[in-house]
Design a protein around this motif. Structure first.
Motif, short mmCIF file in Angstrom:
data_model
loop_
_atom_site.label_atom_id
_atom_site.label_comp_id
_atom_site.label_asym_id
_atom_site.label_seq_id
_atom_site.Cartn_x
_atom_site.Cartn_y
_atom_site.Cartn_z
N SER A 135 0.82 -1.22 0.00
CA SER A 135 0.00 0.00 0.00
C SER A 135 0.86 1.26 0.00
N GLY A 136 2.12 1.12 0.43
CA GLY A 136 3.01 2.27 0.50
C GLY A 136 2.77 3.15 1.71
N GLN A 137 1.87 2.74 2.59
CA GLN A 137 1.52 3.54 3.77
C GLN A 137 2.49 3.22 4.90
N ARG A 138 3.66 3.78 4.78
CA ARG A 138 4.77 3.53 5.71
C ARG A 138 4.71 4.51 6.86
N LEU A 139 4.66 3.98 8.07
CA LEU A 139 4.71 4.82 9.27
C LEU A 139 6.17 4.95 9.67
#
Length: 145
Positions: A135-139
């Motif tokens: 998703s590329g939703q890197r925290l």
């Protein structure tokens, strides 16, 4: 090699080796001790009600940590639940599948892992994904004073 003499080639080889060794150096515990905070850019991937959470982890040299408002995902019968987590526990660096990670083990026995990314220019950052990494939703977490 680009008209360089033997001495010039040696200098380039030494510089290249030094840059590669710095860029590939494994992080040590001393490199990671300190306060790590969730970046503002990462907050966009959290549910609206969690975007102002502290999102902070303090890694102490004695191998303990304190987390405040650390985003957390768990699966329940009702589906995927994203919340925040506070707590204390122990931490250590480990390597899994060629990737360096910080393993957090909370006092209640539940664990989390933060991957370590190192950069010559900016130093290490810590990160993980609450959902599918594709998703590329890197925290991402950066060291704060």
């Amino acid at each position: 090699m680009f008209g360089l003499g033997e001495g010039g080639r040696r200098v380039l080889l030494v510089l290249a080796a030094a840059l590669l060794s710095v860029g590939c150096a494994k992080p040590t515990q001393a490199d990671l001790v300190g306060r790590w905070a969730l970046t503002d850019v990462s907050r966009q991937y959290l549910p609206a009600n969690l975007r102002t959470a502290a999102g902070q982890v303090d890694l102490v040299a004695d191998g303990t940590f304190t987390a405040v408002g650390l985003p957390d995902m768990r699966i329940e019968s009702s589906g995927r639940i994203i919340s925040t987590r506070d707590g204390r526990g122990t931490w250590k660096i480990l390597t899994l599948g060629g990737t360096d990670r910080v393993e957090l083990v909370f006092a209640d026995g539940r664990g989390s892992e933060l991957q370590i990314s190192t950069s010559i220019s900016s130093g290490p950052t810590l990160y993980y994904f609450l959902t599918d990494p594709d998703s590329g939703q890197r925290l991402e977490f950066v060291r704060r004073p």
